[in-house]
Design an enzyme around this catalytic site. Structure first.
Site, PDB file in Angstrom:
ATOM      1  N   HIS A  51     -60.832   6.073 -36.139  1.00  0.00           N
ATOM      2  CA  HIS A  51     -59.517   5.735 -36.785  1.00  0.00           C
ATOM      3  C   HIS A  51     -58.590   6.621 -36.450  1.00  0.00           C
ATOM      4  O   HIS A  51     -57.271   7.234 -35.856  1.00  0.00           O
ATOM      5  CB  HIS A  51     -59.163   4.531 -37.301  1.00  0.00           C
ATOM      6  CG  HIS A  51     -58.616   3.786 -37.625  1.00  0.00           C
ATOM      7  ND1 HIS A  51     -57.257   2.524 -38.345  1.00  0.00           N
ATOM      8  CD2 HIS A  51     -57.065   3.911 -36.905  1.00  0.00           C
ATOM      9  CE1 HIS A  51     -56.362   2.514 -38.481  1.00  0.00           C
ATOM     10  NE2 HIS A  51     -56.209   3.237 -37.161  1.00  0.00           N
ATOM     11  N   GLU A  54     -58.571   9.488 -33.756  1.00  0.00           N
ATOM     12  CA  GLU A  54     -57.943   8.917 -32.865  1.00  0.00           C
ATOM     13  C   GLU A  54     -55.665   8.792 -33.786  1.00  0.00           C
ATOM     14  O   GLU A  54     -54.851   9.255 -32.963  1.00  0.00           O
ATOM     15  CB  GLU A  54     -57.197   6.955 -33.110  1.00  0.00           C
ATOM     16  CG  GLU A  54     -56.384   6.847 -32.278  1.00  0.00           C
ATOM     17  CD  GLU A  54     -55.935   4.962 -32.379  1.00  0.00           C
ATOM     18  OE1 GLU A  54     -54.561   5.176 -32.846  1.00  0.00           O
ATOM     19  OE2 GLU A  54     -56.789   4.000 -33.630  1.00  0.00           O
ATOM     20  N   HIS A  55     -55.143   9.157 -34.221  1.00  0.00           N
ATOM     21  CA  HIS A  55     -54.289   9.527 -35.343  1.00  0.00           C
ATOM     22  C   HIS A  55     -53.877  10.399 -34.978  1.00  0.00           C
ATOM     23  O   HIS A  55     -52.735  11.147 -34.168  1.00  0.00           O
ATOM     24  CB  HIS A  55     -53.866   9.301 -36.711  1.00  0.00           C
ATOM     25  CG  HIS A  55     -53.572   7.814 -37.151  1.00  0.00           C
ATOM     26  ND1 HIS A  55     -52.655   6.778 -37.428  1.00  0.00           N
ATOM     27  CD2 HIS A  55     -53.815   6.329 -36.201  1.00  0.00           C
ATOM     28  CE1 HIS A  55     -52.901   5.807 -37.059  1.00  0.00           C
ATOM     29  NE2 HIS A  55     -53.486   5.080 -36.783  1.00  0.00           N
ATOM     30  N   GLU A 127     -52.288  11.611 -41.991  1.00  0.00           N
ATOM     31  CA  GLU A 127     -52.164  10.543 -40.719  1.00  0.00           C
ATOM     32  C   GLU A 127     -53.700   9.815 -41.767  1.00  0.00           C
ATOM     33  O   GLU A 127     -54.426   8.953 -41.563  1.00  0.00           O
ATOM     34  CB  GLU A 127     -52.911  10.507 -39.513  1.00  0.00           C
ATOM     35  CG  GLU A 127     -51.688  11.644 -38.668  1.00  0.00           C
ATOM     36  CD  GLU A 127     -50.320  10.577 -38.751  1.00  0.00           C
ATOM     37  OE1 GLU A 127     -50.390   9.115 -37.845  1.00  0.00           O
ATOM     38  OE2 GLU A 127     -49.824  10.930 -38.992  1.00  0.00           O
ATOM     39  N   GLU A 152     -52.562   2.079 -43.779  1.00  0.00           N
ATOM     40  CA  GLU A 152     -52.327   0.822 -42.683  1.00  0.00           C
ATOM     41  C   GLU A 152     -53.793  -0.569 -42.949  1.00  0.00           C
ATOM     42  O   GLU A 152     -53.841  -1.410 -43.192  1.00  0.00           O
ATOM     43  CB  GLU A 152     -53.075   1.265 -41.320  1.00  0.00           C
ATOM     44  CG  GLU A 152     -52.939   0.075 -40.446  1.00  0.00           C
ATOM     45  CD  GLU A 152     -53.444   0.717 -39.030  1.00  0.00           C
ATOM     46  OE1 GLU A 152     -53.973   0.709 -38.421  1.00  0.00           O
ATOM     47  OE2 GLU A 152     -53.485   2.302 -39.046  1.00  0.00           O
TER      48      GLU A 152
END
Length: 893
Positions: A51, A54-55, A127, A152
């Site tokens: 994850h 990905e950022h 991130e 998040e």
């Protein structure tokens, strides 16, 4: 090469000789072309490495080293879609656009991002996660955890349905990658190092582990040439070790219990337990078996006539099905889950017994033929329906199966699967019952998962985070501390520096069509008086009908109950109080469950409530007021007074005098559709009064006066959702175009940096709705008051005019990509029908958008957005806040 005529497409499967990369091209006469690349990503811990990667890959690459090319391309392109997704076992990067030059630009940026990212340490800090001083410029302020993904996931784990689904997968498939949280557990994220991130990229983001997908009417050869030249030619094949092994099957069923946070809006605080029974099913690459089990799942749980709905929902023991109900085909082996949420602890055994009994009854009785037929008919209708995001739907649909070496072309051949299913059923009438016996009754790989709230859940999570932080901070040397302070300042400086994005490709405003194509509409009167809008379109043999009813005659006290009326309208048991109670509980539960995912929308709706009559109505229908009303109704023991309101609402809503209709269909279907509408109208009521012309685009309330209001909804979340709304002008006003460009400009050039990059929120920005409400918002945000101050700074930034003509052109591109988004044949003419926006109005607005100037943007900032210029509303959903509690101007709810 496989033609699939029922989906109007041809599938082309390829392999890349030197790297082994797999490729699927779907040629279809659709100008909304899509590209995606996916990698099998199989983490073995819960640090969220796929994850965070990905950022981070989207933060700059070798050819495009500027910071954040992904977000910058949103303003340099006419993309109809751009995003990236981390699933349990793959990461997917899709985009779509209708412009061929734009397609090449975006493809170049995406290929460079995934294969040659910079993966800078500061990007990982921003991130993923970092230790930083609460105030980065003050080394005496305490060190805290910051980071976009960190916040998040803190937000994600306030969603009890998400917690339940996560544990269900972890416990049912415990032997490999599915036993961890691929998105990242907030308590494990700080264990990930920058080196581990780079290592994960090296082993997973390689063409030998990649699957490319393209869709649409652009030529395949061009895609292949660009992908080979810009990426694949620079690699050699490697042995990819990302395969997910089969889950070892259990000899005996297992049970597991977890805790979650209490539900603030639970209808009964003593009934907040969730329980489900889940069964492991075969490998998803067995495509026909997967199709059969998916269909079987719909028969078991779909709709009020299904066996589990009757047995579980109508038992009144709970509020709704448990999360993850039904068939799940997103992991290598699929699974089926069924259970209840909103039950009392003491009823757990009862629910388990009901599930066992229902399985036995289904094996004995089977299913009614007409329910099976209805489901097959639904699949056939879905195959005919043309959506504007068909390419995106396809890439999502095939991703999991293809990820585990399943055949994507076979998966797309739905017609073949329906034919085979009908054949099996014809040859063996007990075909489905035997499947139920095999996979449910005789299946030992079965997990019973229960979840109940712990009053101190959020407190304990915060305590664990504090301990984790202390552990990290205590292990720091003086040199480490100095480095953290300096890095924090370096990151802040980098975030504040004007960025040069000139290395990125971009379309120009001159690439945009100056005029729109007009849609031909016919208006006729049905039953002498009811206006019907006819729009002839190539709808593939499907007729789309809509009826629009004005609420202007509805008495004020009935308005809050309209959403409830709509949710029970298609149920045959309209007067059955027991049945109604079940539907009320389900609706209340669904609303409550939706808050963690849509908190920014609830905040924005509340903030606009006192600005316009439409805003007030939206809060009544879709805001926190509706959530609270449904909670109150669900807690009521006697529902007769509520039931009595429904026929009164029906009299106003299902009344021809308040109604207009529309039909989108093929030209040859229009006369038949007209006859059906006549029948529809004849069966509806009419009032005795003379029909007035209906103006459904206008909510009439001459007494309404806009006023400011600030509301803080206290919720036990570790993050905030913030909304601030300003009343400006409607779509047809010449200033509307400038405000629309301004919202995009503020988001891209100021708010994104301040709220996401510096503030660590998952998202934030500004937008303008068609009724002229200018909204600032933030999502899963560690801050609240600071974010409101940020909104104020954004206005001052806009008033100062410190943006360039290039910035304005980028904002225009971004707005046009929304304005020119493709419209499906079923939706053509809907802007006219629903909102009264004619093509002439849209063309006038388009010309105003092209003409927006630097001076106009400063003017509208001063005229509407400055403090004291316009009426505004504010709302926050989130935890206690001392500053707000002390301020008497805030209403605490």
């Amino acid at each position: 090469v496989t033609p699939l005529p029922e989906l109007f497409l041809t599938a082309v499967k390829l392999n890349h000789d030197s790297t082994g990369a797999q490729y699927l091209h779907v040629a279809r006469e659709d100008k909304n072309n899509l590209f995606s690349v996916q990698f099998r990503t199989t983490p073995m811990d819960s640090t969220g490495v796929p994850h965070i990667l990905e950022h981070t890959v989207l933060c700059g690459s070798m050819k495009y080293p500027c910071r954040d090319p992904f977000f910058k391309m949103l303003n340099r392109s006419l993309a109809t879609f751009m995003n990236a997704f981390t699933a349990s076992d793959y990461t997917l990067y899709p985009f779509s656009t209708q412009n061929s030059k734009d397609f090449q630009n975006l493809l170049s940026v995406y290929l460079d991002a995934v294969f040659f990212p910079c993966l800078r340490e500061l990007d990982f800090w921003q991130e993923g996660w970092r230790l930083e001083h609460e105030n980065p410029t003050d080394p005496q302020s305490p060190l805290v955890f910051k980071g976009v993904v960190f916040n998040e996931m803190k937000g994600a784990f306030t969603d009890n349905e998400r917690i339940f689904s996560q544990y269900l997968q972890n416990q049912l498939l415990p032997d490999h990658t599915y036993s961890v949280v691929s998105g990242g557990d907030p308590l494990s994220i700080p264990d990930l190092s920058w080196e581990q991130l780079k290592q994960f990229h090296a082993t997973h983001y390689h063409p030998s582990n990649a699957r490319f997908f393209t869709y649409g009417n652009l030529p395949l050869e061009q895609h292949l040439r660009q992908i080979h030249e810009e990426a694949l030619s620079k690699f050699q094949r490697i042995e990819s070790s990302t395969t997910v092994p089969a889950q070892k099957l259990w000899d005996i069923p297992r049970e597991y219990h977890v805790t979650c946070g209490p539900d603030t809006f639970a209808t009964d605080s003593t009934k907040q337990t969730t329980i489900s029974v889940s069964f492991l099913l075969p490998d998803i690459t067995d495509i026909f078996e997967a199709f059969t089990l998916n269909l079987l799942s719909s028969l078991l749980i779909g709709g009020p006539n299904s066996p589990f709905y009757k047995a579980l929902i109508e038992s009144g023991l709970g509020t709704d099905f448990s999360p993850e109900v039904g068939y799940n085909g997103y992991t290598r082996e699929a699974y089926f889950s069924v259970g209840l949420q909103g039950i009392a602890d003491k009823h757990m055994e009862t629910v388990k017994n009901i599930i066992t009994r229902t399985i036995d009854e289904v094996i004995e009785k089977g299913f009614e033929d007409n329910r099976v037929e209805a489901l097959l008919h639904k699949i056939e209708i879905q195959m005919k329906h043309q959506s504007t995001s068909f390419g995106l739907a396809l890439t999502s649909y095939i991703a999991s199966c293809w990820n585990h070496e399943g055949d994507p072309t076979e998966l797309l051949n739905l017609g073949k699967q329906v034919t085979q299913f009908r054949k099996c059923l014809k040859e063996n009438p007990n075909f489905l019952q035997e499947k139920v016996k095999q996979y449910f009754k005789n299946n030992q790989h079965r997990l019973t998962l229960s979840m109940s709230p712990d009053e101190k859940y959020y407190e304990k999570q915060a305590q664990m985070e504090t301990e984790k932080l202390k552990q990290k901070v205590d292990s720091l040397s003086m040199k480490d501390r100095q480095q953290i302070y300096e890095k924090g300042l370096e990151l802040r400086t980098l975030q504040s520096k004007p960025q040069d994005a000139s290395c990125l490709p971009a379309l120009k405003v001159s690439d945009i069509e100056r005029t729109i194509s007009f849609t031909e509409l016919d208006i006729a009167l049905a039953a002498d008086e009811i206006p019907v809008q006819y729009c002839a379109q190539p709808t593939n043999g499907v007729v789309y009908f809509r009826a629009f009813s004005s609420l202007n005659t509805l008495p004020e006290e009935l308005r809050p109950y309209v959403p409830l009326f709509c949710s029970v309208l298609t149920n045959p048991h309209f007067e059955d109080e027991e049945h109604f109670k079940v539907l009320v509980k389900m609706t209340a539960q669904e609303l409550s469950n939706g808050i963690p995912d849509s908190g920014h929308l609830y905040a924005s709706i509340r903030a606009s409530r006192t600005l316009t009559p439409a805003g007030d109505l939206q809060e009544t229908f879709n805001g926190m007021d509706q959530v609270r009303l449904m909670k109150r109704i669900a807690e009521t023991s006697d529902l007769k007074p509520i039931l009595r309101k429904l026929p009164r609402i029906k009299k106003h809503l299902l009344n021809c005098d308040n109604m207009r209709c529309s039909v989108n269909a093929a030209p040859q279907q229009m006369s038949q559709a007209g006859k059906e509408i006549e029948n529809f109208i004849k069966n509806l009521g009419r009032s005795k009064k003379e029909r007035k012309s209906v103006r459904p685009h206008v909510i009439e309330d001459p007494t309404f006066k806009p006023c400011q209001m600030k509301t803080h909804f206290l919720l036990p979340f570790p993050v905030n959702y913030v909304g601030e709304c300003v009343r400006t002008v409607p779509y047809t006003d010449p200033d509307y175009a400038s405000l629309r460009i301004l919202a995009r400009l503020m988001t891209a050039k100021f708010l994104h940096t301040e709220i996401r990059e510096k503030g660590g929120a998952y998202g934030g920005g500004a937008k303008l709705s068609s009724n002229g409400i200018f909204t600032f918002y933030s999502y899963r945000d560690p801050n609240s008051i600071e974010t409101l101050q940020c909104f104020e700074k954004a206005v001052n930034w806009a008033k100062s005019g410190s943006f360039t003509l290039e910035d304005i052109d980028e904002a225009k591109l971004s707005v046009f990509s929304v304005a020119d988004a493709p419209v499906a044949p079923s939706d053509k003419g809907m802007d006219q029908f629903l909102y009264g926006l004619s093509d002439e109005m849209k063309q006038a607005h388009r010309e105003q958008l092209f003409a927006v100037s630097h001076e106009q943007l400063i003017n509208v900032s001063n005229k509407y957005l400055g403090i004291g210029q316009s009426t505004r509303g504010l709302a926050i959903l989130g935890p206690d806040n001392v500053n707000i509690d002390k301020d008497p101007s805030w209403v605490i709810r």
